[in-house]
Design a protein around this motif. Structure first.
Motif, PDB file in Angstrom:
ATOM      1  N   LEU A 282       0.667  -1.005   0.106  1.00 14.20           N
ATOM      2  CA  LEU A 282      -0.124   0.021   0.080  1.00 14.20           C
ATOM      3  C   LEU A 282       0.662   1.238   0.053  1.00 14.20           C
ATOM      4  CD1 LEU A 282      -3.118  -0.890   2.523  1.00 14.20           C
ATOM      5  CD2 LEU A 282      -2.836  -0.273   0.264  1.00 14.20           C
ATOM      6  N   LEU A 283       2.082   1.009   1.062  1.00 14.53           N
ATOM      7  CA  LEU A 283       2.409   2.487   1.173  1.00 14.53           C
ATOM      8  C   LEU A 283       3.405   2.999   0.456  1.00 14.53           C
ATOM      9  CD1 LEU A 283       2.804   3.214   5.027  1.00 14.53           C
ATOM     10  CD2 LEU A 283       1.213   4.049   3.192  1.00 14.53           C
ATOM     11  N   THR A 284       3.692   1.627  -0.796  1.00 16.61           N
ATOM     12  CA  THR A 284       4.849   1.503  -1.967  1.00 16.61           C
ATOM     13  C   THR A 284       3.860   2.099  -3.170  1.00 16.61           C
ATOM     14  OG1 THR A 284       6.651   0.163  -0.888  1.00 16.61           O
ATOM     15  CG2 THR A 284       6.826   0.618  -2.870  1.00 16.61           C
ATOM     16  N   ALA A 285       2.994   1.501  -3.205  1.00 10.39           N
ATOM     17  CA  ALA A 285       1.937   1.807  -4.298  1.00 10.39           C
ATOM     18  C   ALA A 285       1.192   3.558  -4.437  1.00 10.39           C
ATOM     19  CB  ALA A 285       1.093   1.123  -4.450  1.00 10.39           C
ATOM     20  N   LEU A 286       0.637   3.548  -3.028  1.00 17.03           N
ATOM     21  CA  LEU A 286      -0.053   4.786  -3.383  1.00 17.03           C
ATOM     22  C   LEU A 286       0.658   6.335  -3.584  1.00 17.03           C
ATOM     23  CD1 LEU A 286      -2.646   4.850  -1.576  1.00 17.03           C
ATOM     24  CD2 LEU A 286      -1.708   5.734   0.590  1.00 17.03           C
ATOM     25  N   PRO A 287       1.468   6.580  -2.972  1.00 16.01           N
ATOM     26  CA  PRO A 287       2.391   7.762  -3.419  1.00 16.01           C
ATOM     27  C   PRO A 287       2.545   7.495  -5.033  1.00 16.01           C
ATOM     28  CG  PRO A 287       4.166   6.409  -1.697  1.00 16.01           C
ATOM     29  CD  PRO A 287       2.865   5.517  -2.078  1.00 16.01           C
ATOM     30  N   GLN A 288       2.670   6.320  -6.136  1.00 17.98           N
ATOM     31  CA  GLN A 288       2.572   6.686  -7.331  1.00 17.98           C
ATOM     32  C   GLN A 288       1.328   6.978  -7.990  1.00 17.98           C
ATOM     33  OE1 GLN A 288       5.683   5.794  -8.194  1.00 17.98           O
ATOM     34  NE2 GLN A 288       6.622   4.686  -6.910  1.00 17.98           N
ATOM     35  N   VAL A 289      -0.013   6.755  -7.020  1.00 12.93           N
ATOM     36  CA  VAL A 289      -0.966   7.296  -7.434  1.00 12.93           C
ATOM     37  C   VAL A 289      -1.464   8.035  -7.133  1.00 12.93           C
ATOM     38  CG1 VAL A 289      -3.433   6.183  -6.939  1.00 12.93           C
ATOM     39  CG2 VAL A 289      -1.897   4.246  -6.811  1.00 12.93           C
ATOM     40  N   LEU A 290      -0.473   8.727  -5.736  1.00 10.06           N
ATOM     41  CA  LEU A 290      -0.961  10.434  -5.297  1.00 10.06           C
ATOM     42  C   LEU A 290      -0.370  11.047  -6.038  1.00 10.06           C
ATOM     43  CD1 LEU A 290      -1.399   9.137  -1.476  1.00 10.06           C
ATOM     44  CD2 LEU A 290      -3.042   9.871  -2.987  1.00 10.06           C
ATOM     45  N   THR A 291       0.531  10.891  -6.609  1.00  9.88           N
ATOM     46  CA  THR A 291       1.330  12.053  -7.284  1.00  9.88           C
ATOM     47  C   THR A 291       0.246  12.323  -7.964  1.00  9.88           C
ATOM     48  OG1 THR A 291       1.977  10.214  -8.837  1.00  9.88           O
ATOM     49  CG2 THR A 291       3.667  11.507  -7.649  1.00  9.88           C
ATOM     50  N   ALA A 292      -0.604  11.867  -8.906  1.00 11.12           N
ATOM     51  CA  ALA A 292      -2.140  12.374  -9.311  1.00 11.12           C
ATOM     52  C   ALA A 292      -2.488  13.627  -9.043  1.00 11.12           C
ATOM     53  CB  ALA A 292      -2.764  11.703 -10.250  1.00 11.12           C
ATOM     54  N   LEU A 293      -2.896  13.480  -7.469  1.00  4.97           N
ATOM     55  CA  LEU A 293      -3.234  15.162  -6.828  1.00  4.97           C
ATOM     56  C   LEU A 293      -2.698  16.261  -6.814  1.00  4.97           C
ATOM     57  CD1 LEU A 293      -4.590  12.388  -4.471  1.00  4.97           C
ATOM     58  CD2 LEU A 293      -6.221  13.257  -6.171  1.00  4.97           C
ATOM     59  N   GLN A 294      -1.141  15.386  -7.200  1.00  2.00           N
ATOM     60  CA  GLN A 294       0.001  16.430  -7.276  1.00  2.00           C
ATOM     61  C   GLN A 294      -0.173  17.630  -5.681  1.00  2.00           C
ATOM     62  OE1 GLN A 294      -0.788  19.529 -10.402  1.00  2.00           O
ATOM     63  NE2 GLN A 294       0.219  17.844 -11.373  1.00  2.00           N
ATOM     64  N   GLU A 295      -0.264  18.457  -5.104  1.00  2.00           N
ATOM     65  CA  GLU A 295      -0.195  19.265  -4.006  1.00  2.00           C
ATOM     66  C   GLU A 295      -1.154  18.407  -2.416  1.00  2.00           C
ATOM     67  OE1 GLU A 295      -2.169  23.129  -6.663  1.00  2.00           O
ATOM     68  OE2 GLU A 295      -1.645  21.078  -7.217  1.00  2.00           O
ATOM     69  N   TYR A 296      -1.937  18.122  -3.471  1.00  2.00           N
ATOM     70  CA  TYR A 296      -3.176  17.028  -2.307  1.00  2.00           C
ATOM     71  C   TYR A 296      -2.136  16.217  -2.032  1.00  2.00           C
ATOM     72  CZ  TYR A 296      -6.663  20.878  -3.870  1.00  2.00           C
ATOM     73  OH  TYR A 296      -7.489  21.966  -4.259  1.00  2.00           O
ATOM     74  N   GLU A 297      -1.460  15.337  -2.305  1.00  2.00           N
ATOM     75  CA  GLU A 297      -0.369  14.651  -2.117  1.00  2.00           C
ATOM     76  C   GLU A 297      -0.147  14.406  -0.778  1.00  2.00           C
ATOM     77  OE1 GLU A 297       2.845  14.359  -4.251  1.00  2.00           O
ATOM     78  OE2 GLU A 297       3.834  11.834  -3.131  1.00  2.00           O
ATOM     79  N   HIS A 298       0.700  15.380   0.260  1.00  2.00           N
ATOM     80  CA  HIS A 298       0.934  14.856   1.802  1.00  2.00           C
ATOM     81  C   HIS A 298      -0.583  14.612   2.208  1.00  2.00           C
ATOM     82  CE1 HIS A 298       4.966  15.138   0.997  1.00  2.00           C
ATOM     83  NE2 HIS A 298       4.625  16.341  -0.213  1.00  2.00           N
ATOM     84  N   ILE A 299      -1.700  15.502   1.908  1.00  2.00           N
ATOM     85  CA  ILE A 299      -2.768  15.964   2.341  1.00  2.00           C
ATOM     86  C   ILE A 299      -3.421  14.319   2.743  1.00  2.00           C
ATOM     87  CG2 ILE A 299      -5.180  16.374   3.200  1.00  2.00           C
ATOM     88  CD1 ILE A 299      -4.004  19.417   2.245  1.00  2.00           C
ATOM     89  N   VAL A 300      -3.479  14.138   1.969  1.00  2.00           N
ATOM     90  CA  VAL A 300      -4.081  12.611   1.480  1.00  2.00           C
ATOM     91  C   VAL A 300      -3.262  11.586   2.060  1.00  2.00           C
ATOM     92  CG1 VAL A 300      -4.776  11.230  -0.214  1.00  2.00           C
ATOM     93  CG2 VAL A 300      -5.372  13.015  -0.584  1.00  2.00           C
TER      94      VAL A 300
END
Lengths: 324, 290
Positions: free
Chosen positions: A277-295
């Motif tokens: 999860l935690l390895t794949a999640l950041p790859q997915v979350l980069t799509a959210l750009q600046e919301y990445e850290h919040i999410v």
């Protein structure tokens, strides 16, 4: 003839089977080479996390400094070929031996500490390692990092007539090593030593009363997890062909512990889920750009608030309650 | 000699910030047993909110007051929405929740403010004051003064007021405190609010010298945690001594040995102290109950 599946398979066999199936079947769904790369990273993190299962899940100790051992492993692979003329694969072994030795030396005084004191001591150890790696630029190249030699496996296979892409090769190699690591950790769990380790988790005093050498078992769990972290660091350096001191820093330590606990520290399969999860999640979350850290922060909090034992154990309990 | 004095001044200045962060750790730890890794983010928020409120036209004192109050509210919310709901979870679980909170707050600050380094003007100008061959900035005096006031006020609060004693009672034994009628939920909320406010105040005092940005919190949390452990977790006096010691060790290492290793020196000392005294300098030893 005994019918197949007459008796339910053990948790150990189930775990290994699930891991094997996942590793083997996943590539069928990969649309591009990039997914092999993500898979490789998941397996490499999974290996370090499996080591932490032994330390956190079995023995109930905490470490916020294991990235330090990953850094040692990584830089062993970077420096071994250049300074000692060792092939990269031997450098990996050398790094693992050094990490184990260092863990043994540091572990003796550190593991007398408990709870938060243990957390800050291991954290301090990790900070010191990453600082040496960043500051001793004459040896390590400093914050800019350094190049790492090729493992040479692909060339070897090619000369044997097997052609395989670099990303694919690393996927299968890391997957195999993770399987081997999981197999070792699972064997440990049900051995007499593993039972002694797990008795520490529940109560040190009780464990001591029934004759468990508490200090020795804690130390061995620390050394084992350090070796896992070191090998994982070596693999990361070898697959990236490059290493920077970031591999040893505090945030990486935190990341590893979070993966372990988020999935469920008590079992190898749970912790592997955390790594996934935690390895794949950041790859997915980069799509959210600046919301990445919040999410990302929000997911960490929500999982730990609502599933405090970790994802898999909590889901497991939920399912069982449904069935009965 | 004047060199040593100079390092002492700069050590005490950063030490005052570490002591305030360590104090924040201590208050929350006492009330709830949680080590709050988002403590550094409170300091960052204190600085950043002041910067942006000031830039929007608020006078500096009003901007600073707004920052402290807003951060305290965030601390109370953190307790209400996250910590209170995870009651009874293990140490590691709680650590990860607060780390998640710190990543969340960092992300929110990056989004709500920006990624630049910021400062606002010092309270009393930037002309260094010469003392015995060394110099000290007026803002450093403000920081030392601020830390002294906070510690004195808290000492009075904990020893003289009924609410303060209720906090101490909860820290000592939560169940017993509930039995004598203390509202421990209120104590928890108060502790989070108080420690967030203290963190924000540290941010307000330090930003003119150290500058601030959305990611300034992590390093401060590490140093503050280290200072709290050095002094002995749960002891406010230990937090003060630990914070000042870490600051002094850093400043003298940077001055006499190597500025590359100034962050390392503090951790070397902490490891050495913990090996000799596993409970920190002023911590109580605890026995495991079976």
């Amino acid at each position: 003839m005994r019918p197949l599946f007459a008796k339910p398979i053990s948790a150990k066999q189930a775990t290994l089977l699930v891991l094997l199936l996942l590793i083997a079947v996943a590539p069928a769904f990969f649309p591009s080479n990039f997914y092999y790369r993500v898979g490789t990273l998941i397996f490499i993190n999974g290996l370090a996390v499996t080591g932490l299962v032994v330390l956190i899940g079995y023995a109930g100790q905490i470490s916020l400094g294991h990235a330090g051992f990953a850094g040692l492993g990584a830089y062993a692979c970077a420096l071994g070929p250049v300074h000692l003329g060792l092939p990269p694969a031997l450098s990996l072994v050398l790094g693992a031996v050094l990490s184990g030795l260092l863990a043994w030396l540091v572990g003796r005084p550190i593991l007398r500490l408990k709870g938060h004191y243990l957390a800050i001591a291991t954290l301090g150890f990790g900070v010191l390692v990453s600082m040496v790696l960043a500051n001793e630029a004459w040896l390590t190249g400093g914050p800019d990092g350094m190049a790492v030699a090729d493992l040479g496996l692909r060339g070897l296979l090619k000369s044997a007539g097997i052609k395989v892409g670099n990303a694919e090769l690393w996927y299968w190699l890391a997957g195999l090593i993770l399987l081997a690591g999981a197999w070792l950790a699972l064997n440990l769990k049900d051995s007499p030593s593993g039972r002694a380790l797990r008795s520490l988790h529940d109560s040190e005093v009780a464990a001591r009363t029934v004759g468990v050498d508490v200090a020795r078992y804690k130390l061995s769990a620390f050394v084992i997890s350090a070796v896992y972290a070191s090998v994982s660091g070596s693999l990361l350096a070898l697959t990236n062909r490059f290493v920077t001191p970031d591999i040893a820093n505090f945030l990486h330590s935190i990341e590893l512990v979070t993966m372990t606990v988020l999935g469920g520290a008590g079992t190898v399969i749970g912790a592997a889920t955390g790594a996934l999860l935690l390895t794949a999640l950041p790859q997915v979350l980069t799509a959210l750009q600046e919301y990445e850290h919040i999410v990302f922060g929000l997911i960490m909090m929500l999982v730990m608030i609502f599933l405090p034992d970790g994802l898999l154990p909590s889901l497991h309990r939920l399912l069982r309650r449904r069935v009965s | 000699m004047s060199e040593l004095l100079q390092f002492t001044f700069s050590g005490l200045t950063v030490g005052a910030v570490y002591a305030l962060v360590a104090l924040g750790f201590t208050i929350i730890y006492n009330a709830s047993g949680v080590v709050n890794f988002a403590q550094g983010e409170f300091v960052m928020l204190g600085g950043m909110i002041t910067v942006f409120a000031h830039a929007a036209g608020a006078p500096l004192p009003a901007a600073a007051a707004l920052a402290v109050v807003a951060t305290a509210a965030i601390g109370i919310l953190l307790n209400k929405l996250a910590i209170e709901r995870a009651r009874g979870a293990s140490v590691v679980t709680l650590i990860i929740i607060t780390i998640g909170a710190s990543i969340f707050l960092r992300g929110a600050a990056q989004l709500g403010f920006d990624k630049q380094l910021h400062r606002f003007p010092s309270f009393s100008g930037d002309d260094p004051i010469a003392i015995a061959g060394a110099t000290i900035l007026p803002q450093s005096l403000w920081m030392l003064f601020g830390a002294a006031v906070v510690f004195a006020a808290l000492y009075l609060f904990f020893t003289r007021s009924l609410t303060g004693k209720a906090v101490l009672a909860t820290a000592n034994n939560k169940l017993a405190a509930q039995l004598v009628g203390i509202d421990t939920d209120f104590v928890m909320a108060l502790s989070f609010g108080l420690s967030a406010a203290i963190g924000a105040l540290a941010g307000v005092l330090a930003t003119p010298i150290t500058l601030t940005s959305y990611d300034a919190g992590t390093a401060l949390a590490l140093k503050g945690f280290a200072a709290a452990m050095l002094g002995g977790m749960g002891n406010p006096f230990g937090a003060l001594v630990g914070g000042l010691l870490v600051g002094l060790i850093e400043a003298t290492t940077a001055g006499y040995l190597s500025s590359d290793y100034k962050d390392a020196a503090a951790f070397v000392v902490i490891l050495a102290v913990l090996f000799a005294m596993p409970q920190g300098l002023f911590g109580k030893s605890a026995q495991e109950r079976v």
